[in-house]
Design a protein around this motif. Structure first.
Motif, mmCIF file in Angstrom:
data_model
loop_
_atom_site.group_PDB
_atom_site.id
_atom_site.type_symbol
_atom_site.label_atom_id
_atom_site.label_comp_id
_atom_site.label_asym_id
_atom_site.label_seq_id
_atom_site.Cartn_x
_atom_site.Cartn_y
_atom_site.Cartn_z
ATOM 1 N N SER A 134 1.190 -0.591 -0.196
ATOM 2 C CA SER A 134 -0.126 -0.036 0.209
ATOM 3 C C SER A 134 0.657 1.297 -0.312
ATOM 4 O O SER A 134 2.076 1.240 -0.708
ATOM 5 C CB SER A 134 -1.160 -0.224 1.239
ATOM 6 O OG SER A 134 -1.948 0.760 1.633
ATOM 7 N N ALA A 135 0.476 2.004 0.681
ATOM 8 C CA ALA A 135 1.554 3.356 1.181
ATOM 9 C C ALA A 135 0.997 3.985 2.680
ATOM 10 O O ALA A 135 0.247 3.972 2.545
ATOM 11 C CB ALA A 135 0.971 4.989 -0.430
ATOM 12 N N ASN A 136 1.955 4.616 2.772
ATOM 13 C CA ASN A 136 1.815 5.664 4.367
ATOM 14 C C ASN A 136 1.257 6.904 4.182
ATOM 15 O O ASN A 136 0.702 7.318 5.082
ATOM 16 C CB ASN A 136 2.960 5.568 4.293
ATOM 17 C CG ASN A 136 3.095 5.584 6.139
ATOM 18 O OD1 ASN A 136 2.752 5.003 6.953
ATOM 19 N ND2 ASN A 136 3.423 6.545 6.645
ATOM 20 N N GLY A 137 1.247 7.604 2.873
ATOM 21 C CA GLY A 137 1.736 9.008 1.919
ATOM 22 C C GLY A 137 0.765 9.324 1.362
ATOM 23 O O GLY A 137 1.842 8.278 -0.008
ATOM 24 N N GLU A 187 -6.020 7.569 -1.371
ATOM 25 C CA GLU A 187 -7.814 6.875 -1.475
ATOM 26 C C GLU A 187 -7.676 5.985 -1.323
ATOM 27 O O GLU A 187 -8.071 4.698 -1.304
ATOM 28 C CB GLU A 187 -8.554 7.983 -1.851
ATOM 29 C CG GLU A 187 -9.168 9.223 -0.445
ATOM 30 C CD GLU A 187 -9.468 10.163 -1.262
ATOM 31 O OE1 GLU A 187 -10.210 9.720 -2.369
ATOM 32 O OE2 GLU A 187 -10.762 11.404 -0.537
ATOM 33 N N SER A 188 -6.617 5.519 -3.226
ATOM 34 C CA SER A 188 -7.351 4.488 -3.606
ATOM 35 C C SER A 188 -6.357 3.091 -2.981
ATOM 36 O O SER A 188 -6.762 1.936 -3.465
ATOM 37 C CB SER A 188 -6.536 4.521 -5.554
ATOM 38 O OG SER A 188 -5.491 5.060 -5.921
ATOM 39 N N LYS A 189 -4.976 3.245 -2.495
ATOM 40 C CA LYS A 189 -4.870 3.139 -1.729
ATOM 41 C C LYS A 189 -5.098 2.242 0.069
ATOM 42 O O LYS A 189 -4.961 0.743 -0.355
ATOM 43 C CB LYS A 189 -2.894 3.537 -1.140
ATOM 44 C CG LYS A 189 -1.879 3.612 -2.784
ATOM 45 C CD LYS A 189 -1.705 2.105 -3.149
ATOM 46 C CE LYS A 189 -0.516 1.880 -4.085
ATOM 47 N NZ LYS A 189 -0.066 0.573 -3.992
ATOM 48 N N ARG A 190 -6.136 3.190 -0.344
ATOM 49 C CA ARG A 190 -6.499 2.743 1.311
ATOM 50 C C ARG A 190 -8.337 1.796 0.790
ATOM 51 O O ARG A 190 -8.614 0.927 0.993
ATOM 52 C CB ARG A 190 -7.141 4.216 2.300
ATOM 53 C CG ARG A 190 -6.464 4.663 3.163
ATOM 54 C CD ARG A 190 -5.543 3.320 4.057
ATOM 55 N NE ARG A 190 -4.286 4.353 4.684
ATOM 56 C CZ ARG A 190 -3.145 4.507 4.281
ATOM 57 N NH1 ARG A 190 -3.131 3.380 3.244
ATOM 58 N NH2 ARG A 190 -2.561 5.234 4.760
ATOM 59 N N ASN A 191 -8.685 2.349 -0.656
ATOM 60 C CA ASN A 191 -9.654 1.454 -1.178
ATOM 61 C C ASN A 191 -9.074 -0.191 -1.292
ATOM 62 O O ASN A 191 -9.483 -1.073 -1.111
ATOM 63 C CB ASN A 191 -9.880 1.713 -2.096
ATOM 64 C CG ASN A 191 -11.226 2.768 -1.679
ATOM 65 O OD1 ASN A 191 -11.940 3.265 -1.056
ATOM 66 N ND2 ASN A 191 -11.698 3.746 -3.279
ATOM 67 N N GLY A 192 -8.111 -0.070 -1.397
ATOM 68 C CA GLY A 192 -7.059 -1.423 -1.482
ATOM 69 C C GLY A 192 -6.830 -2.557 -0.631
ATOM 70 O O GLY A 192 -7.305 -3.395 -0.355
ATOM 71 N N GLU A 193 -6.755 -1.602 0.843
ATOM 72 C CA GLU A 193 -6.615 -1.639 1.389
ATOM 73 C C GLU A 193 -7.929 -3.050 2.626
ATOM 74 O O GLU A 193 -7.661 -4.012 3.080
ATOM 75 C CB GLU A 193 -5.912 -1.341 2.727
ATOM 76 C CG GLU A 193 -4.489 -1.430 2.554
ATOM 77 C CD GLU A 193 -3.849 0.349 3.410
ATOM 78 O OE1 GLU A 193 -4.695 0.348 5.248
ATOM 79 O OE2 GLU A 193 -2.701 0.822 3.690
ATOM 80 N N ARG A 194 -8.615 -1.726 2.046
ATOM 81 C CA ARG A 194 -10.294 -2.658 2.334
ATOM 82 C C ARG A 194 -10.411 -3.889 1.517
ATOM 83 O O ARG A 194 -11.072 -4.871 2.468
ATOM 84 C CB ARG A 194 -11.179 -1.386 2.701
ATOM 85 C CG ARG A 194 -11.279 -0.407 3.688
ATOM 86 C CD ARG A 194 -11.962 0.517 3.216
ATOM 87 N NE ARG A 194 -12.063 1.471 2.324
ATOM 88 C CZ ARG A 194 -11.622 2.791 2.908
ATOM 89 N NH1 ARG A 194 -11.495 3.026 3.553
ATOM 90 N NH2 ARG A 194 -11.639 3.690 1.613
ATOM 91 N N LEU A 195 -10.662 -4.019 0.562
ATOM 92 C CA LEU A 195 -10.700 -5.412 -0.519
ATOM 93 C C LEU A 195 -9.690 -6.621 0.516
ATOM 94 O O LEU A 195 -10.330 -7.663 0.753
ATOM 95 C CB LEU A 195 -10.239 -5.019 -2.383
ATOM 96 C CG LEU A 195 -10.609 -4.395 -2.188
ATOM 97 C CD1 LEU A 195 -10.486 -4.479 -3.605
ATOM 98 C CD2 LEU A 195 -12.496 -4.962 -2.333
ATOM 99 N N VAL A 196 -8.576 -6.208 0.812
ATOM 100 C CA VAL A 196 -7.965 -6.732 1.194
ATOM 101 C C VAL A 196 -8.076 -7.582 2.674
ATOM 102 O O VAL A 196 -8.334 -8.292 2.775
ATOM 103 C CB VAL A 196 -6.112 -6.372 1.662
ATOM 104 C CG1 VAL A 196 -5.009 -7.066 2.189
ATOM 105 C CG2 VAL A 196 -5.357 -6.253 0.001
#
Length: 199
Positions: free
Chosen positions: A105-108, A115-124
């Protein structure tokens, strides 16, 4: 242990392959094109497109998938590469009975990107897989010389306490790879690795 890297022929993938090989871990990488700087002794190339799962030929069994596909530069591809590709990797894991997923993902970063990276995290997190989310900042290394250009300014501004720059604090890509491989080998209960864990 046998690990499959999705999108493994890039900057981070090459560093991970080197570190995993040092630790005597079997590695394959899935990508549309072969990286000829990665030797057959280091990793096995599987030709394929994560968006075309039916045509990906996986013959071995794998313990872990590491997902590296993503973009920071092309805002028009945030949805496809930073979110949809994660969903496809999760489908691949379920299809081939791979129970653990490591997601970079990404830290910042800028708002739409993070936002796109946090959406990826939610899927995971919703995938029902064992997972490890890696949140690095800017990664730099000798295989991508342009990555050095922003290192000193970001370190300078982060020391001034500016939040944005602290969140993207630069780390050598080799250090990030070492931290991830160590977490995999230690079979840690942690589900997220932050910048502070990789320093």
């Amino acid at each position: 242990m046998n690990i499959l890297i999705i999108g493994g022929n890039g900057f981070v993938g090459q560093s991970l392959i080197k570190e995993l090989t040092k630790c005597k871990i079997e590695v394959s990488y899935l990508s549309r094109t072969q990286n000829h700087s990665i030797s057959k002794d280091e990793a096995t190339w599987i030709q394929g497109d994560i968006f075309d799962l039916n045509n990906i030929m996986i013959k071995e069994s794998y313990d872990i998938v590491i997902h590296l596909i993503g973009t920071i530069k092309n805002k028009n591809l945030y949805s496809k590469l930073n979110i949809e590709s994660v969903a496809q990797s999760i489908k691949l894991c379920h299809k081939h009975d791979i129970n653990r997923l490591v997601y970079f993902s990404a830290n910042g970063g800028f708002k739409r990107y993070i936002e796109s990276k946090r959406n990826g995290e939610r899927l995971v997190k919703d995938s029902k897989l064992d997972y490890l989310i890696v949140r690095p900042g800017l990664m730099y290394g000798k295989d991508r010389l342009t990555s050095y250009f922003n290192v000193l300014p970001i370190k300078f501004f982060s020391k001034l306490g500016i939040t944005f720059f602290k969140k993207v604090y630069p780390l050598p890509v080799e250090k990030v790879a070492e931290s991830v491989v160590k977490a995999i080998l230690d079979n840690t209960d942690s589900t997220i690795i932050e910048i502070i864990d990789m320093k």
